[in-house]
Every structure is written in C-alpha cells, then in structure tokens.
Write a protein that holds these residues in place. Structure first.
Motif, PDB file in Angstrom:
ATOM      1  N   LYS A  37       0.832  -1.210   0.000  1.00  0.00           N
ATOM      2  CA  LYS A  37       0.000   0.000   0.000  1.00  0.00           C
ATOM      3  C   LYS A  37       0.868   1.262   0.000  1.00  0.00           C
ATOM      4  CE  LYS A  37      -4.003  -1.760   2.438  1.00  0.00           C
ATOM      5  NZ  LYS A  37      -4.631  -1.830   3.744  1.00  0.00           N
ATOM      6  N   GLU A  38       0.471   2.218  -0.806  1.00  0.00           N
ATOM      7  CA  GLU A  38       1.216   3.471  -0.825  1.00  0.00           C
ATOM      8  C   GLU A  38       0.405   4.599  -0.185  1.00  0.00           C
ATOM      9  OE1 GLU A  38       2.775   4.338  -4.672  1.00  0.00           O
ATOM     10  OE2 GLU A  38       3.645   2.330  -4.848  1.00  0.00           O
ATOM     11  N   THR A  39      -0.804   4.291   0.227  1.00  0.00           N
ATOM     12  CA  THR A  39      -1.636   5.317   0.870  1.00  0.00           C
ATOM     13  C   THR A  39      -1.986   4.856   2.282  1.00  0.00           C
ATOM     14  OG1 THR A  39      -3.585   4.281  -0.079  1.00  0.00           O
ATOM     15  CG2 THR A  39      -2.669   6.172  -1.259  1.00  0.00           C
ATOM     16  N   LEU A  40      -2.447   5.806   3.102  1.00  0.00           N
ATOM     17  CA  LEU A  40      -2.822   5.495   4.486  1.00  0.00           C
ATOM     18  C   LEU A  40      -4.327   5.633   4.642  1.00  0.00           C
ATOM     19  CD1 LEU A  40      -0.244   7.501   6.613  1.00  0.00           C
ATOM     20  CD2 LEU A  40      -0.411   5.035   6.415  1.00  0.00           C
ATOM     21  N   TYR A  42      -6.180   7.386   6.391  1.00  0.00           N
ATOM     22  CA  TYR A  42      -6.262   8.579   7.217  1.00  0.00           C
ATOM     23  C   TYR A  42      -7.728   8.898   7.501  1.00  0.00           C
ATOM     24  CZ  TYR A  42      -5.378  13.336   8.728  1.00  0.00           C
ATOM     25  OH  TYR A  42      -5.330  14.476   9.458  1.00  0.00           O
ATOM     26  N   ALA A  45      -5.122   5.976  10.423  1.00  0.00           N
ATOM     27  CA  ALA A  45      -3.670   5.779  10.366  1.00  0.00           C
ATOM     28  C   ALA A  45      -3.018   7.131  10.109  1.00  0.00           C
ATOM     29  CB  ALA A  45      -3.326   4.805   9.248  1.00  0.00           C
ATOM     30  N   ARG A  46      -1.995   7.422  10.903  1.00  0.00           N
ATOM     31  CA  ARG A  46      -1.314   8.724  10.783  1.00  0.00           C
ATOM     32  C   ARG A  46       0.080   8.530  10.189  1.00  0.00           C
ATOM     33  NH1 ARG A  46      -4.124  13.498  12.621  1.00  0.00           N
ATOM     34  NH2 ARG A  46      -6.110  12.643  13.255  1.00  0.00           N
ATOM     35  N   PRO A  47       0.512   9.456   9.371  1.00  0.00           N
ATOM     36  CA  PRO A  47       1.848   9.304   8.783  1.00  0.00           C
ATOM     37  C   PRO A  47       2.945   9.578   9.811  1.00  0.00           C
ATOM     38  CG  PRO A  47       0.875  11.399   8.150  1.00  0.00           C
ATOM     39  CD  PRO A  47      -0.172  10.661   8.929  1.00  0.00           C
ATOM     40  N   ALA A  48       4.105   8.974   9.590  1.00  0.00           N
ATOM     41  CA  ALA A  48       5.261   9.265  10.457  1.00  0.00           C
ATOM     42  C   ALA A  48       5.792  10.632  10.044  1.00  0.00           C
ATOM     43  CB  ALA A  48       6.328   8.198  10.266  1.00  0.00           C
ATOM     44  N   ILE A  49       5.942  11.516  11.019  1.00  0.00           N
ATOM     45  CA  ILE A  49       6.420  12.860  10.710  1.00  0.00           C
ATOM     46  C   ILE A  49       7.937  12.911  10.891  1.00  0.00           C
ATOM     47  CG2 ILE A  49       6.223  15.313  11.285  1.00  0.00           C
ATOM     48  CD1 ILE A  49       3.636  14.193  10.271  1.00  0.00           C
ATOM     49  N   TYR A  53      10.018  18.768  10.213  1.00  0.00           N
ATOM     50  CA  TYR A  53       8.751  19.040   9.523  1.00  0.00           C
ATOM     51  C   TYR A  53       8.193  20.387   9.985  1.00  0.00           C
ATOM     52  CZ  TYR A  53       3.871  18.382   8.136  1.00  0.00           C
ATOM     53  OH  TYR A  53       2.625  18.534   7.595  1.00  0.00           O
ATOM     54  N   ASN A 133       5.033  19.428  14.651  1.00  0.00           N
ATOM     55  CA  ASN A 133       4.497  18.370  13.781  1.00  0.00           C
ATOM     56  C   ASN A 133       2.969  18.326  13.694  1.00  0.00           C
ATOM     57  OD1 ASN A 133       3.943  17.459  16.271  1.00  0.00           O
ATOM     58  ND2 ASN A 133       5.208  15.615  16.166  1.00  0.00           N
TER      59      ASN A 133
END
Ligand code: SF4
Ligand code: SF4
Length: 180
Positions: A37-40, A42, A45-49, A53, A133
């Motif tokens: 998977k290339e998407t989350l 959201y 699921a939260r992206p790693a910051i 940033y 962040n």
C-alpha cells in the motif's frame, strides 16, 4: 470541393464482447491488490512525521515551564500574510521570572492566513516560536481557526533550552549588575 471518406473499421468479435477490456481491468485490479500500500487510511492511520517538519506554528516554554517569548513582535513584523497579532504585556512583579523583559499578554496566530513559511521561527531571537508536527487544523468558524496564546502553548509544550538566559540574568541581578 473534394471530400475524403474515412473508413470506419467494424468492431471485431472480441471488441463486441468487451472480454479483453474486462480482463485488462481485472489484471490492473489484481496487480494493485498484491502491491504494498502506498496510501494510508487517514485519519485512523497517521503518517510518520520526519524531524524538521514544518507544521503549525506554536509557542514553547523552557524546561522550567517559563514563557520564552518576550513579545518583541519581530515575528509579527516579519510574517508575510500578517497572520500574527501580539499584545505585549508585563510579567507580574511577584513572578519568579519577573526579571525578564516582557511576556505577551495576547498572542494570536490566524491559521487561515498562515502559509507555514517558517519565517517567524527563523527570526525569533528567543527560539520561542516553533513550527512543529501538528499538520491538521480544522474548525467550524473563522474564530476557531485563530490559535490564541493558551492554545499555542498547548500545541507547543516544552522544548530544551541551551541558553539559560534567564538564569544568567537573575544571577547578574542578584550580584548587583545591570541585567539589561
Ligand atoms: S515569538 Fe519570538 S519573535 Fe515573536 S514576539 Fe515572541 S520573542 Fe519575539
Ligand atoms: S509560518 Fe509564516 S505565515 Fe505562518 S505565522 Fe509564521 S511567519 Fe506567519
């Protein structure tokens, strides 16, 4: 005037049944089913910051829980879209850090105007304002999109301070030297 007649080729049997197109679509679908998977999903699921940033601008305290901002208003002056509004104030005489110049009475950042440029952080002589962040801001009204001083400190929290400026000033004051 002459005309050229363009010959329209009749559909082949395969084209008339749509089977090649359906198989082509299914091939693409199955290919994506097994790919990583290339998407989350959201916002569950939260992206790693990553460090560095530049999210929402915040105000930070020093490790002793003291306001670092001295309300010099440099950030207000430099902010390109005029998103910052500061009302300077005095630190109460009985406060443990009353020897410090000033502290903001009011400090607002309008997140509808902020363009996350980071100039406020860059210009701040006290390292009191940091783009951290937090990346998701929302509200039901324009007023809710203005982060006031309390909210800015809630978002900012405490950051390490290597300068110990206030301790040095306090020591100088106690030694009878002019701290300013
Ligand atoms: S955040 Fe920094 S630049 Fe802005 S008023 Fe406070 S001390 Fe000055
Ligand atoms: S990040 Fe840029 S636009 Fe946002 S408050 Fe700071 S100086 Fe203004």
């Amino acid at each position: 005037m002459s005309f050229k007649t363009v010959e329209r080729k009749p559909l082949t049997l395969a084209e008339r049944t749509y089977i090649p197109q359906i198989l082509g679509g299914m091939k693409t679908t199955f290919k994506h089913l097994v790919k990583p998977k290339e998407t989350l999903e959201y916002p569950e699921a939260r992206p790693a910051i990553l460090p560095g940033y530049r999210g929402v601008p915040t105000l930070v305290m020093d490790p002793n829980g003291r306001e670092k901002c001295v309300s010099c208003q440099l950030c207000e002056f430099v902010c390109p879209p005029k998103a910052i509004r500061i009302k300077p104030g005095e630190i109460a005489a009985e406060s443990t850090n009353a020897h410090v110049e000033k502290a903001p009475e009011e400090f607002d950042i309008d997140m509808l105007r902020c363009i996350y440029c980071g100039l406020c952080q860059e210009v701040c002589p006290e390292e009191a304002i940091w783009l951290q962040n937090v990346f998701s801001v929302s509200g039901y009204s324009r007023d809710e999109m203005v982060n006031n001083k309390q909210r800015l400190y809630e978002l900012g929290g405490t950051l390490p301070d290597q300068h110990f400026k206030w301790d040095k000033k306090k020591a100088a004051e106690e030694a009878g030297n002019d701290a300013h």
